[in-house]
Design a protein around this motif. Structure first.
Motif, PDB file in Angstrom:
ATOM      1  N   MET A  44      22.987  -7.778 -35.987  1.00  0.00           N
ATOM      2  CA  MET A  44      23.695  -8.909 -35.391  1.00  0.00           C
ATOM      3  C   MET A  44      22.792  -9.589 -34.362  1.00  0.00           C
ATOM      4  SD  MET A  44      27.369  -9.003 -33.361  1.00  0.00           S
ATOM      5  CE  MET A  44      28.300  -8.516 -34.829  1.00  0.00           C
ATOM      6  N   PRO A  45      22.665 -10.930 -34.397  1.00  0.00           N
ATOM      7  CA  PRO A  45      21.852 -11.634 -33.394  1.00  0.00           C
ATOM      8  C   PRO A  45      22.405 -11.396 -31.987  1.00  0.00           C
ATOM      9  CG  PRO A  45      22.383 -13.086 -35.230  1.00  0.00           C
ATOM     10  CD  PRO A  45      23.205 -11.841 -35.410  1.00  0.00           C
ATOM     11  N   LEU A  46      21.519 -11.424 -30.977  1.00  0.00           N
ATOM     12  CA  LEU A  46      21.935 -11.153 -29.607  1.00  0.00           C
ATOM     13  C   LEU A  46      22.978 -12.161 -29.132  1.00  0.00           C
ATOM     14  CD1 LEU A  46      21.626  -9.528 -27.004  1.00  0.00           C
ATOM     15  CD2 LEU A  46      19.725 -11.033 -26.368  1.00  0.00           C
ATOM     16  N   THR A  47      22.803 -13.433 -29.493  1.00  0.00           N
ATOM     17  CA  THR A  47      23.767 -14.446 -29.070  1.00  0.00           C
ATOM     18  C   THR A  47      25.145 -14.172 -29.673  1.00  0.00           C
ATOM     19  OG1 THR A  47      22.018 -16.103 -28.864  1.00  0.00           O
ATOM     20  CG2 THR A  47      24.274 -16.916 -29.008  1.00  0.00           C
ATOM     21  N   ALA A  48      25.181 -13.773 -30.951  1.00  0.00           N
ATOM     22  CA  ALA A  48      26.460 -13.461 -31.602  1.00  0.00           C
ATOM     23  C   ALA A  48      27.113 -12.239 -30.955  1.00  0.00           C
ATOM     24  CB  ALA A  48      26.252 -13.223 -33.088  1.00  0.00           C
ATOM     25  N   ALA A  49      26.302 -11.221 -30.656  1.00  0.00           N
ATOM     26  CA  ALA A  49      26.836 -10.043 -29.979  1.00  0.00           C
ATOM     27  C   ALA A  49      27.360 -10.410 -28.597  1.00  0.00           C
ATOM     28  CB  ALA A  49      25.761  -8.962 -29.865  1.00  0.00           C
ATOM     29  N   GLY A  50      26.688 -11.371 -27.954  1.00  0.00           N
ATOM     30  CA  GLY A  50      27.147 -11.847 -26.656  1.00  0.00           C
ATOM     31  C   GLY A  50      28.504 -12.525 -26.752  1.00  0.00           C
ATOM     32  N   PHE A  51      28.725 -13.301 -27.822  1.00  0.00           N
ATOM     33  CA  PHE A  51      30.028 -13.919 -28.032  1.00  0.00           C
ATOM     34  C   PHE A  51      31.114 -12.845 -28.185  1.00  0.00           C
ATOM     35  CE2 PHE A  51      27.992 -18.010 -29.130  1.00  0.00           C
ATOM     36  CZ  PHE A  51      28.881 -18.866 -28.475  1.00  0.00           C
ATOM     37  N   LEU A  52      30.794 -11.795 -28.930  1.00  0.00           N
ATOM     38  CA  LEU A  52      31.757 -10.707 -29.111  1.00  0.00           C
ATOM     39  C   LEU A  52      32.057 -10.027 -27.782  1.00  0.00           C
ATOM     40  CD1 LEU A  52      33.295  -9.278 -31.423  1.00  0.00           C
ATOM     41  CD2 LEU A  52      31.431  -7.599 -31.471  1.00  0.00           C
ATOM     42  N   ALA A  53      31.006  -9.837 -26.965  1.00  0.00           N
ATOM     43  CA  ALA A  53      31.199  -9.208 -25.655  1.00  0.00           C
ATOM     44  C   ALA A  53      32.032 -10.092 -24.733  1.00  0.00           C
ATOM     45  CB  ALA A  53      29.836  -8.927 -25.011  1.00  0.00           C
ATOM     46  N   GLY A  54      31.940 -11.407 -24.925  1.00  0.00           N
ATOM     47  CA  GLY A  54      32.685 -12.324 -24.078  1.00  0.00           C
ATOM     48  C   GLY A  54      34.109 -12.569 -24.523  1.00  0.00           C
ATOM     49  N   ALA A  55      34.486 -12.106 -25.712  1.00  0.00           N
ATOM     50  CA  ALA A  55      35.829 -12.377 -26.246  1.00  0.00           C
ATOM     51  C   ALA A  55      36.954 -11.850 -25.357  1.00  0.00           C
ATOM     52  CB  ALA A  55      35.951 -11.803 -27.660  1.00  0.00           C
ATOM     53  N   PRO A  56      36.895 -10.597 -24.863  1.00  0.00           N
ATOM     54  CA  PRO A  56      37.980 -10.127 -23.997  1.00  0.00           C
ATOM     55  C   PRO A  56      38.088 -10.932 -22.710  1.00  0.00           C
ATOM     56  CG  PRO A  56      36.639  -8.283 -24.755  1.00  0.00           C
ATOM     57  CD  PRO A  56      35.897  -9.528 -25.113  1.00  0.00           C
ATOM     58  N   THR A  57      36.953 -11.310 -22.146  1.00  0.00           N
ATOM     59  CA  THR A  57      36.970 -12.096 -20.915  1.00  0.00           C
ATOM     60  C   THR A  57      37.613 -13.452 -21.153  1.00  0.00           C
ATOM     61  OG1 THR A  57      34.927 -10.993 -20.261  1.00  0.00           O
ATOM     62  CG2 THR A  57      35.536 -12.964 -19.045  1.00  0.00           C
ATOM     63  N   PHE A  58      37.281 -14.089 -22.275  1.00  0.00           N
ATOM     64  CA  PHE A  58      37.903 -15.370 -22.604  1.00  0.00           C
ATOM     65  C   PHE A  58      39.403 -15.194 -22.815  1.00  0.00           C
ATOM     66  CE2 PHE A  58      39.146 -18.683 -25.710  1.00  0.00           C
ATOM     67  CZ  PHE A  58      38.898 -19.789 -24.903  1.00  0.00           C
ATOM     68  N   GLY A  59      39.796 -14.069 -23.410  1.00  0.00           N
ATOM     69  CA  GLY A  59      41.213 -13.791 -23.586  1.00  0.00           C
ATOM     70  C   GLY A  59      41.931 -13.707 -22.251  1.00  0.00           C
ATOM     71  N   MET A  60      41.297 -13.110 -21.261  1.00  0.00           N
ATOM     72  CA  MET A  60      41.897 -13.030 -19.939  1.00  0.00           C
ATOM     73  C   MET A  60      42.099 -14.417 -19.338  1.00  0.00           C
ATOM     74  SD  MET A  60      39.906  -9.735 -18.313  1.00  0.00           S
ATOM     75  CE  MET A  60      41.084  -9.484 -16.997  1.00  0.00           C
ATOM     76  N   ASN A 344      41.298 -15.325 -10.701  1.00  0.00           N
ATOM     77  CA  ASN A 344      40.665 -14.585 -11.790  1.00  0.00           C
ATOM     78  C   ASN A 344      40.337 -15.476 -12.979  1.00  0.00           C
ATOM     79  OD1 ASN A 344      42.451 -11.533 -11.096  1.00  0.00           O
ATOM     80  ND2 ASN A 344      40.290 -11.961 -10.780  1.00  0.00           N
ATOM     81  N   THR A 345      41.172 -16.495 -13.210  1.00  0.00           N
ATOM     82  CA  THR A 345      40.902 -17.393 -14.334  1.00  0.00           C
ATOM     83  C   THR A 345      39.555 -18.074 -14.160  1.00  0.00           C
ATOM     84  OG1 THR A 345      43.241 -17.818 -14.769  1.00  0.00           O
ATOM     85  CG2 THR A 345      41.689 -19.453 -15.565  1.00  0.00           C
ATOM     86  N   GLY A 346      39.318 -18.619 -12.975  1.00  0.00           N
ATOM     87  CA  GLY A 346      38.035 -19.259 -12.729  1.00  0.00           C
ATOM     88  C   GLY A 346      36.876 -18.301 -12.888  1.00  0.00           C
ATOM     89  N   GLN A 347      37.053 -17.087 -12.362  1.00  0.00           N
ATOM     90  CA  GLN A 347      35.984 -16.097 -12.476  1.00  0.00           C
ATOM     91  C   GLN A 347      35.695 -15.740 -13.926  1.00  0.00           C
ATOM     92  OE1 GLN A 347      37.770 -13.146  -9.686  1.00  0.00           O
ATOM     93  NE2 GLN A 347      35.784 -13.189  -8.691  1.00  0.00           N
ATOM     94  N   PHE A 348      36.759 -15.558 -14.702  1.00  0.00           N
ATOM     95  CA  PHE A 348      36.547 -15.109 -16.066  1.00  0.00           C
ATOM     96  C   PHE A 348      36.131 -16.238 -17.005  1.00  0.00           C
ATOM     97  CE2 PHE A 348      39.154 -11.400 -14.693  1.00  0.00           C
ATOM     98  CZ  PHE A 348      38.156 -10.451 -14.899  1.00  0.00           C
ATOM     99  N   VAL A 349      36.425 -17.494 -16.625  1.00  0.00           N
ATOM    100  CA  VAL A 349      35.846 -18.608 -17.374  1.00  0.00           C
ATOM    101  C   VAL A 349      34.329 -18.532 -17.278  1.00  0.00           C
ATOM    102  CG1 VAL A 349      35.494 -21.108 -17.355  1.00  0.00           C
ATOM    103  CG2 VAL A 349      37.794 -20.202 -17.264  1.00  0.00           C
ATOM    104  N   ALA A 350      33.851 -18.337 -16.045  1.00  0.00           N
ATOM    105  CA  ALA A 350      32.411 -18.204 -15.852  1.00  0.00           C
ATOM    106  C   ALA A 350      31.876 -16.944 -16.518  1.00  0.00           C
ATOM    107  CB  ALA A 350      32.091 -18.191 -14.358  1.00  0.00           C
ATOM    108  N   ALA A 351      32.614 -15.835 -16.367  1.00  0.00           N
ATOM    109  CA  ALA A 351      32.154 -14.567 -16.929  1.00  0.00           C
ATOM    110  C   ALA A 351      32.094 -14.612 -18.446  1.00  0.00           C
ATOM    111  CB  ALA A 351      33.075 -13.437 -16.476  1.00  0.00           C
ATOM    112  N   SER A 352      33.054 -15.298 -19.078  1.00  0.00           N
ATOM    113  CA  SER A 352      33.046 -15.375 -20.540  1.00  0.00           C
ATOM    114  C   SER A 352      31.870 -16.182 -21.050  1.00  0.00           C
ATOM    115  CB  SER A 352      34.359 -15.985 -21.042  1.00  0.00           C
ATOM    116  OG  SER A 352      34.498 -17.322 -20.598  1.00  0.00           O
TER     117      SER A 352
END
Length: 395
Positions: A44-60, A344-352
């Motif tokens: 899996m490309p690093l950018t794609a894996a990064g999207f997967l890692a960011g999915a829970p944060t975006f959900g928050m 938290n929304t603002g933080q997790f927008v940035a974190a995602s």
């Protein structure tokens, strides 16, 4: 005296449950980031894996304010316990979806949406049960939950995933959220609230001054260094510095634990100083410095990389409790759920955005250049920190 003792004991019990509940939620949200080494080895490309890692944060991001509004209306107990049940179910969905990147991403998104319940609700428990002169310390302890959750993820997820696969790595998060859902349903007690006054309830603290907006903006900027290290610290150590996955996981976990202790120290400092924003300015300056130092460490491959990463992690997580306490105090008891959700929304927008954004940046300019770019954000934050604290006053 007896009543004071009972109240104090109950407050600490509520704090312990809040810390445990949010740590479990953080474990779920953090797990995908520690699957990145395995996923990239599987092609899996690093950018794609990064999207997967960011999915829970975006959900928050999608549900934090809504969970805060539910907490304002229905109380902390039902939100914490019910949210953990839903988080356990969503993580079970991720376990079943392993092997299909699209379905796995959807399941992690749902896990983030449900785990957001513990954020605003556990913060309200602290503000509701602790007096002002102890809130900095109590919130610092409560804010340990995030680095403790990341620590647990760092110590378990990459090792289990590497030896037994993605599904095995998700068993612990499912079990922990399920057990804590039961504990919180049985033991959490909503803190007493002042009687609602119609005029007070309709007074929107966001219209009274720019204080909350500025704290939110500062937190958005300061969360990027924090999530850069928690998401890519393991990758940096293994890929650029040649560490083993086990050694890197232990170091990342240790650094998160040190960061958790640092939040307590900073919270106690703010109590004794009688200010949240003063220490927040110091943290912003320190965050810029440590990210610049990490850039130099990467460029020169200094042998003391472990020490610098631990220090940088401790510094970049130190602002959360200060800002969280400040937001709750300024918003007041009838708006704090929504205000903490917005925080938290603002933080997790940035974190995602950190997962794919920093992943792409690393691909373009390497880790040293990426750390330098990230170091600029706390400098901007410093200019936005309010000069004075603000506390809600009933109408």
């Amino acid at each position: 005296m007896a009543t004071t003792t009972v109240t104090t004991t109950r407050a600490w019990v509520m704090l312990a449950l809040g810390v445990a509940a949010q740590a479990a939620g953080t474990l779920v949200v953090s797990a995908p980031a520690f699957l990145i080494p395995l996923l990239t080895r599987q092609g899996m490309p690093l950018t794609a894996a990064g999207f997967l890692a960011g999915a829970p944060t975006f959900g928050m991001v999608l549900t934090l304010i809504a969970w805060g509004a539910v907490t304002d209306r229905h109380g902390e107990r039902v939100v914490i316990a019910g949210g953990l049940v839903l988080t356990a179910l969503a993580t079970t969905g991720a376990l079943l979806a392993a092997g299909n990147p699209v379905l796995l991403g959807v399941a992690f998104l749902a896990a983030g949406m449900t785990s957001a319940s513990t954020n605003a609700a556990s913060g309200r428990v602290v503000v509701g049960w602790f007096p002002k002169h102890r809130r900095g310390l109590a919130m610092g302890i409560r804010q340990m939950s995030q680095p403790l959750g990341v620590t647990l993820a760092a110590l378990t997820v990459p090792t289990i995933a590497g030896s037994a696969g993605v599904r095995a790595a998700l068993v612990l998060p499912i079990a922990l959220t399920a057990v804590l859902a039961v504990c919180c349903a049985l033991a959490v007690v909503d803190p007493p609230r002042p009687t609602r006054d119609a005029a007070e309830v309709v007074t929107n603290p966001y219209r009274e001054s720019a204080f909350l907006w500025r704290i939110h903006a500062v937190s958005v900027l300061l969360v990027v260094p924090q999530f850069t290290l928690s998401t890519y610290g393991l990758v940096w150590l293994t890929r650029d510095l040649g560490w083993s996955a086990l050694a890197a996981g232990v170091l990342v976990g240790a650094s998160q634990f040190v960061g958790a202790l640092g939040r307590i120290v900073v919270g106690l400092w703010s109590d004794r100083a009688g200010s949240r924003v003063g220490p927040l300015r110091v943290v912003a300056v320190s965050a810029a410095v440590v990210m610049g130092v990490l850039a130099a460490v990467d460029a020169t491959h200094l042998a003391a990389a472990a020490v610098f990463l631990v220090v940088a992690t401790a510094v970049t997580v130190a602002d959360n409790g200060l800002a969280f306490t400040s937001v709750a105090e300024a918003a007041g008891p009838h708006w704090s759920g929504r205000a903490l959700g917005a925080q938290n929304t603002g933080q997790f927008v940035a974190a995602s955005a950190v997962g794919p954004g920093v992943g792409a940046l690393v691909g373009a300019v390497g880790f040293a250049g990426s750390f330098l770019v990230v170091a600029a954000l706390p400098v901007v934050a410093l200019a936005l920190v309010p000069r004075r604290d603000r506390e809600h006053r009933p109408a």
